[in-house]
Design an enzyme around this catalytic site. Structure first.
Site, PDB file in Angstrom:
ATOM      1  CG  HIS A  62      -1.815  -1.123   1.348  1.00 34.69           C
ATOM      2  ND1 HIS A  62      -2.367  -1.550   2.524  1.00 34.69           N
ATOM      3  CD2 HIS A  62      -2.302  -1.973   0.395  1.00 34.69           C
ATOM      4  CE1 HIS A  62      -3.133  -2.604   2.294  1.00 34.69           C
ATOM      5  NE2 HIS A  62      -3.116  -2.878   1.012  1.00 34.69           N
ATOM      6  CE1 TYR A 132       1.268  -1.192  10.222  1.00 38.43           C
ATOM      7  CE2 TYR A 132       2.686  -0.573   8.406  1.00 38.43           C
ATOM      8  CZ  TYR A 132       1.759  -1.413   8.961  1.00 38.43           C
ATOM      9  OH  TYR A 132       1.322  -2.495   8.247  1.00 38.43           O
TER      10      TYR A 132
HETATM   11  C1  LIG Z   1      -4.149   2.311   7.032  1.00 40.76           C
HETATM   12  C2  LIG Z   1      -5.323   2.755   7.883  1.00 40.76           C
HETATM   13  C3  LIG Z   1      -6.501   2.041   7.909  1.00 40.76           C
HETATM   14  N1  LIG Z   1      -7.533   2.470   8.692  1.00 40.76           N
HETATM   15  C4  LIG Z   1      -8.756   1.684   8.753  1.00 40.76           C
HETATM   16  C5  LIG Z   1      -9.378   1.342   7.414  1.00 40.76           C
HETATM   17  C6  LIG Z   1     -10.000  -0.005   7.648  1.00 40.76           C
HETATM   18  O1  LIG Z   1     -11.281   0.173   8.227  1.00 40.76           O
HETATM   19  C7  LIG Z   1      -9.091  -0.658   8.692  1.00 40.76           C
HETATM   20  C8  LIG Z   1      -8.091  -1.625   8.077  1.00 40.76           C
HETATM   21  O2  LIG Z   1      -7.457  -0.922   7.035  1.00 40.76           O
HETATM   22  P1  LIG Z   1      -6.622  -1.716   5.950  1.00 40.76           P
HETATM   23  O3  LIG Z   1      -7.373  -2.950   5.527  1.00 40.76           O
HETATM   24  O4  LIG Z   1      -6.193  -0.732   4.909  1.00 40.76           O
HETATM   25  O5  LIG Z   1      -5.352  -2.163   6.813  1.00 40.76           O
HETATM   26  P2  LIG Z   1      -4.023  -2.813   6.213  1.00 40.76           P
HETATM   27  O6  LIG Z   1      -4.333  -3.739   5.088  1.00 40.76           O
HETATM   28  O7  LIG Z   1      -3.267  -3.328   7.378  1.00 40.76           O
HETATM   29  O8  LIG Z   1      -3.246  -1.567   5.622  1.00 40.76           O
HETATM   30  C9  LIG Z   1      -1.945  -1.226   6.092  1.00 40.76           C
HETATM   31  O9  LIG Z   1      -1.088  -2.230   5.631  1.00 40.76           O
HETATM   32  C10 LIG Z   1      -0.009  -1.879   4.793  1.00 40.76           C
HETATM   33  C11 LIG Z   1       1.014  -2.981   4.916  1.00 40.76           C
HETATM   34  C12 LIG Z   1       0.583  -0.536   5.062  1.00 40.76           C
HETATM   35  O10 LIG Z   1       1.770  -0.278   4.833  1.00 40.76           O
HETATM   36  C13 LIG Z   1      -0.288   0.531   5.588  1.00 40.76           C
HETATM   37  O11 LIG Z   1       0.157   0.904   6.870  1.00 40.76           O
HETATM   38  C14 LIG Z   1      -1.702   0.190   5.656  1.00 40.76           C
HETATM   39  O12 LIG Z   1      -2.232   0.408   4.364  1.00 40.76           O
HETATM   40  O13 LIG Z   1      -8.402   0.415   9.323  1.00 40.76           O
HETATM   41  C15 LIG Z   1      -7.436   3.606   9.465  1.00 40.76           C
HETATM   42  O14 LIG Z   1      -8.404   3.994  10.163  1.00 40.76           O
HETATM   43  N2  LIG Z   1      -6.283   4.324   9.454  1.00 40.76           N
HETATM   44  C16 LIG Z   1      -5.225   3.942   8.685  1.00 40.76           C
HETATM   45  O15 LIG Z   1      -4.177   4.637   8.706  1.00 40.76           O
END
Ligand SMILES: Cc1cn([C@H]2C[C@H](O)[C@@H](COP(=O)(O)OP(=O)(O)O[C@H]3O[C@H](C)C(=O)[C@H](O)[C@H]3O)O2)c(=O)[nH]c1=O
Length: 176
Positions: A62, A132
């Site tokens: 991401h 992070y």
């Molecule tokens: C990234 C982020 C997400 N969210 C919420 C959105 C969703 O409701 C939930 C899970 O989000 P997401 O599926 O995007 O989480 P990851 O797949 O772990 O995403 C992360 O994983 C990869 C490895 C990364 O480098 C980033 O830090 C980030 O994109 O948290 C938030 O409220 N704040 C945030 O900063």
């Protein structure tokens, strides 16, 4: 702590320099002045953590689209992950190159990934946690991603994902 350059322009392995005594050790994990002196973005806008129950969980890769680019200081605080960044900056000498590092809880390393690179990881153990420090705040509409097995990058992973979000598994092929 030591900033160790990686093959990716602007990305560093941050090596702790533990101060040991009979109780264990103490180590600095972040130093704004040292980051600024090295030309790294030293802002801390938000901190996040992710818990991953299953070994073989793949999250990413991401990034946030400009002008909302985010730098990340990534540290494994439980278990272990194979942590990867890929350079998506068209003007970078390492455009489309990738670099991976194994991060372990209690290990010496973190990974500093500047804005413009995509980040992802594959967990190597059950119940792995990743912490992070972000240089810029979360902007949902600016969220973008590239696929872990995109032929444009040829990223080497220690295994195929056991669990991965549909969104992450279905990003279209990257066009240079
Ligand atoms: C990234 C982020 C997400 N969210 C919420 C959105 C969703 O409701 C939930 C899970 O989000 P997401 O599926 O995007 O989480 P990851 O797949 O772990 O995403 C992360 O994983 C990869 C490895 C990364 O480098 C980033 O830090 C980030 O994109 O948290 C938030 O409220 N704040 C945030 O900063």
């Amino acid at each position: 702590m030591k900033l160790v350059p990686t093959p990716l322009a602007g990305a560093y392995v941050v090596e702790l320099e533990p101060l040991r005594d009979e109780r264990g050790f103490f180590a600095r994990t972040y130093d704004a002045a040292q980051f600024e002196a090295a030309g790294l973005d030293a802002r801390i806008a938000q901190c996040n953590t992710s818990f991953n129950a299953v070994a073989g969980t793949l999250r990413g890769l991401h990034y946030q689209a400009e002008p909302h680019g985010e730098g990340k200081l990534v540290r494994c605080t439980r278990g272990a992950v194979w942590d990867v960044a890929v350079d998506l900056r068209p003007d970078s000498p390492t455009y489309c190159a990738w670099f991976g590092v194994e991060l372990r809880a209690g290990g010496a390393d973190s990974y500093y990934i500047p804005a413009g690179l995509a980040h992802g990881f594959l967990t190597l153990e059950a119940d792995s946690e990743v912490h992070y420090q972000m240089t810029y705040h979360y902007v949902p509409d600016a969220a973008r991603g590239v696929r872990w097995d995109d032929p444009a990058f040829g990223i080497r992973w220690p295994g195929a994902p056991v669990t991965i979000a549909d969104r992450d598994a279905t990003y279209p092929d990257f066009v240079r």
